[in-house]
Design a protein around this motif. Structure first.
Motif, PDB file in Angstrom:
ATOM      1  N   LEU A  37       0.831  -1.208   0.000  1.00  0.00           N
ATOM      2  CA  LEU A  37       0.000   0.000   0.000  1.00  0.00           C
ATOM      3  C   LEU A  37       0.865   1.258   0.000  1.00  0.00           C
ATOM      4  CD1 LEU A  37      -2.666   1.492   0.163  1.00  0.00           C
ATOM      5  CD2 LEU A  37      -2.641   1.149   2.646  1.00  0.00           C
ATOM      6  N   ALA A  38       1.909   1.283   0.804  1.00  0.00           N
ATOM      7  CA  ALA A  38       2.782   2.458   0.852  1.00  0.00           C
ATOM      8  C   ALA A  38       3.403   2.731  -0.516  1.00  0.00           C
ATOM      9  CB  ALA A  38       3.877   2.251   1.905  1.00  0.00           C
ATOM     10  N   LEU A  39       3.901   1.684  -1.167  1.00  0.00           N
ATOM     11  CA  LEU A  39       4.491   1.857  -2.493  1.00  0.00           C
ATOM     12  C   LEU A  39       3.445   2.318  -3.506  1.00  0.00           C
ATOM     13  CD1 LEU A  39       6.779  -1.325  -2.632  1.00  0.00           C
ATOM     14  CD2 LEU A  39       7.518   1.065  -2.377  1.00  0.00           C
ATOM     15  N   ALA A  40       2.238   1.771  -3.402  1.00  0.00           N
ATOM     16  CA  ALA A  40       1.167   2.163  -4.322  1.00  0.00           C
ATOM     17  C   ALA A  40       0.775   3.622  -4.123  1.00  0.00           C
ATOM     18  CB  ALA A  40      -0.047   1.252  -4.125  1.00  0.00           C
ATOM     19  N   MET A  41       0.724   4.069  -2.883  1.00  0.00           N
ATOM     20  CA  MET A  41       0.389   5.458  -2.614  1.00  0.00           C
ATOM     21  C   MET A  41       1.421   6.402  -3.230  1.00  0.00           C
ATOM     22  SD  MET A  41      -0.977   5.265   1.359  1.00  0.00           S
ATOM     23  CE  MET A  41      -1.371   7.032   1.467  1.00  0.00           C
ATOM     24  N   VAL A  42       2.683   6.035  -3.108  1.00  0.00           N
ATOM     25  CA  VAL A  42       3.749   6.864  -3.682  1.00  0.00           C
ATOM     26  C   VAL A  42       3.686   6.849  -5.203  1.00  0.00           C
ATOM     27  CG1 VAL A  42       6.247   7.116  -3.919  1.00  0.00           C
ATOM     28  CG2 VAL A  42       5.257   6.590  -1.682  1.00  0.00           C
ATOM     29  N   ASP A  80     -13.493   8.798  -0.416  1.00  0.00           N
ATOM     30  CA  ASP A  80     -13.969   7.738  -1.306  1.00  0.00           C
ATOM     31  C   ASP A  80     -12.887   7.186  -2.230  1.00  0.00           C
ATOM     32  OD1 ASP A  80     -16.410   8.193  -0.185  1.00  0.00           O
ATOM     33  OD2 ASP A  80     -17.354   9.021  -1.963  1.00  0.00           O
ATOM     34  N   GLY A  81     -11.985   8.071  -2.691  1.00  0.00           N
ATOM     35  CA  GLY A  81     -11.041   7.669  -3.728  1.00  0.00           C
ATOM     36  C   GLY A  81      -9.657   7.337  -3.261  1.00  0.00           C
ATOM     37  N   VAL A  82      -9.344   7.639  -2.000  1.00  0.00           N
ATOM     38  CA  VAL A  82      -7.990   7.390  -1.504  1.00  0.00           C
ATOM     39  C   VAL A  82      -8.004   6.630  -0.181  1.00  0.00           C
ATOM     40  CG1 VAL A  82      -5.768   8.435  -0.899  1.00  0.00           C
ATOM     41  CG2 VAL A  82      -7.227   9.530  -2.623  1.00  0.00           C
ATOM     42  N   ILE A  83      -8.572   7.243   0.853  1.00  0.00           N
ATOM     43  CA  ILE A  83      -8.475   6.659   2.192  1.00  0.00           C
ATOM     44  C   ILE A  83      -9.303   5.374   2.304  1.00  0.00           C
ATOM     45  CG2 ILE A  83      -8.794   7.066   4.650  1.00  0.00           C
ATOM     46  CD1 ILE A  83      -6.570   8.719   3.262  1.00  0.00           C
ATOM     47  N   GLY A  96      -0.096  12.773   3.186  1.00  0.00           N
ATOM     48  CA  GLY A  96       1.225  12.527   3.766  1.00  0.00           C
ATOM     49  C   GLY A  96       1.140  11.901   5.146  1.00  0.00           C
ATOM     50  N   LEU A  97       0.202  12.384   5.956  1.00  0.00           N
ATOM     51  CA  LEU A  97       0.024  11.797   7.277  1.00  0.00           C
ATOM     52  C   LEU A  97      -0.470  10.352   7.155  1.00  0.00           C
ATOM     53  CD1 LEU A  97       0.009  12.003  10.337  1.00  0.00           C
ATOM     54  CD2 LEU A  97      -2.270  13.060  10.205  1.00  0.00           C
ATOM     55  N   GLY A  98      -1.366  10.112   6.204  1.00  0.00           N
ATOM     56  CA  GLY A  98      -1.833   8.745   5.976  1.00  0.00           C
ATOM     57  C   GLY A  98      -0.699   7.830   5.551  1.00  0.00           C
ATOM     58  N   LEU A  99       0.157   8.312   4.658  1.00  0.00           N
ATOM     59  CA  LEU A  99       1.311   7.515   4.230  1.00  0.00           C
ATOM     60  C   LEU A  99       2.227   7.219   5.408  1.00  0.00           C
ATOM     61  CD1 LEU A  99       3.082   6.234   2.025  1.00  0.00           C
ATOM     62  CD2 LEU A  99       4.066   8.508   1.630  1.00  0.00           C
ATOM     63  N   LEU A 101       4.407   3.302   9.241  1.00  0.00           N
ATOM     64  CA  LEU A 101       4.538   2.845  10.632  1.00  0.00           C
ATOM     65  C   LEU A 101       4.020   1.425  10.782  1.00  0.00           C
ATOM     66  CD1 LEU A 101       5.233   3.431  13.596  1.00  0.00           C
ATOM     67  CD2 LEU A 101       2.940   4.417  13.857  1.00  0.00           C
ATOM     68  N   LEU A 102       2.892   1.128  10.121  1.00  0.00           N
ATOM     69  CA  LEU A 102       2.377  -0.243  10.135  1.00  0.00           C
ATOM     70  C   LEU A 102       3.375  -1.205   9.498  1.00  0.00           C
ATOM     71  CD1 LEU A 102      -1.376   0.268   9.125  1.00  0.00           C
ATOM     72  CD2 LEU A 102      -0.486  -0.382  11.368  1.00  0.00           C
ATOM     73  N   THR A 103       4.043  -0.754   8.438  1.00  0.00           N
ATOM     74  CA  THR A 103       5.059  -1.582   7.786  1.00  0.00           C
ATOM     75  C   THR A 103       6.191  -1.910   8.758  1.00  0.00           C
ATOM     76  OG1 THR A 103       4.558  -0.573   5.648  1.00  0.00           O
ATOM     77  CG2 THR A 103       6.657  -1.722   5.845  1.00  0.00           C
TER      78      THR A 103
END
Length: 303
Positions: free
Chosen positions: A7-12, A146-149, A290-293, A298-300
């Motif tokens: 997910l982190a890589l996909a967000m970036v 709806d489209g990101v979080i 950015g805060l979500g990423l 952190l989960l990673t």
């Protein structure tokens, strides 16, 4: 590779690449394909009696099909997961569309109306500049949820099955989940299921918007404003966005030629707004993203 790392890589990647037209001009985007599926069920089943039951069956079949497809795709490993998640996140494209409204507002109200009509479902022909700006900011807040979080959340919870289940539900709600004579009964199941799947993501988005501006106290005001909104979920990110920008959102607007007298969210906020406030909402989108990423990273690290 862990789900959080994917997910982190996909967000970036989504933030860097967005939706390349060179690809989607040649092949249909998955969201377009989902729309075609929803449209097919609407044409075939939304007729005659027992429309609520037919709509429930249609939503159940689409949800099951999406989850099964997600299970199949997961078999091919993390690279396929990364590609699918990147394609189905919409942070960069959202910011691009919202910023286009700010740029159009600097040219003329007519240009801005045409630009905002691409991202909202309300009537735009009679909008003045502040109404266009409000619509763009509301769309920014709601669509980040709806489209990101929400897609990110459901991917973390359920992998690709969870992500695709969410996306088909959200697509169905956006197409048939309206209280119109044609869709009030048939789209009932899609609308209610979408409400359910967005309960946590909408509130999470509001929290990210709030905390990304260094605000720790006063969230009760966001909760109170959210209750004024016609939607049980969209009011949360909109209320948070209204508060951090110091503007009033929602309020009266027209749908299909009929004026609706909705209350303002953050009614004491600034109402005479324009391109500056729309640009500020884009900055807010990136700060909360950015805060979500950071939380996903952190989960990673926590495994």
């Amino acid at each position: 590779m862990s789900t959080a790392l994917v997910l982190a890589l996909a967000m970036v990647l989504d933030a860097l690449v967005g939706e390349p037209r060179a690809i989607w001009d040649r092949v249909p985007h998955p969201a377009v394909l989902m729309g075609r599926v929803v449209g097919w069920f609407d044409r075939v089943l939304n007729d005659g009696g027992a429309r609520r039951l037919k709509g429930f069956v249609a939503m159940a079949v689409m949800a099951a099909g999406a989850a099964i497809l997600g299970m199949v795709l997961q078999v091919f490993g993390p690279l396929v997961e990364l590609i699918v998640v990147t394609v189905l996140l919409a942070q960069r494209s959202l910011v691009t569309h919202v910023r286009a409204v700010a740029q159009a507002l600097r040219l003329s109200v007519g240009e801005a109306r045409r630009s905002v009509a691409m991202i909202v479902g309300r009537d735009t022909a009679a909008m003045d500049g502040p109404a266009v700006a409000r619509a763009a900011i509301e769309s920014a807040a709601e669509n980040q949820s709806d489209g990101v979080i929400a897609p990110a959340f459901w991917f973390l919870i359920g992998g690709l099955p969870g992500l695709l289940l969410y996306k088909i539900t959200n697509t169905a709600d956006s197409m048939i989940g309206y209280r119109t004579p044609r869709h009030e009964a048939f789209g009932w199941a899609a609308a209610r299921f979408d409400d359910l799947l967005n309960v946590i993501p909408a509130r999470l988005t509001a929290g990210l918007i709030w905390l990304s501006h260094g605000m720790w106290a006063g969230f009760a005001a966001v909760r109170a404003d959210a209750r004024l909104h016609r939607s049980p979920n969209a009011g949360w990110p909109e209320a948070a966005m209204a508060r951090v920008l110091g503007v009033a959102l929602s309020g009266p607007r027209a749908y299909e030629g009929q004026m609706r007298d909705f209350p303002f969210v953050n009614a004491m906020g600034k109402r005479d707004i324009g391109p500056h406030e729309v640009e500020a909402s884009c900055t807010t989108l990136w700060r909360s993203w950015g805060l979500g990423l950071a939380l996903v990273l952190l989960l990673t690290l926590l495994g």
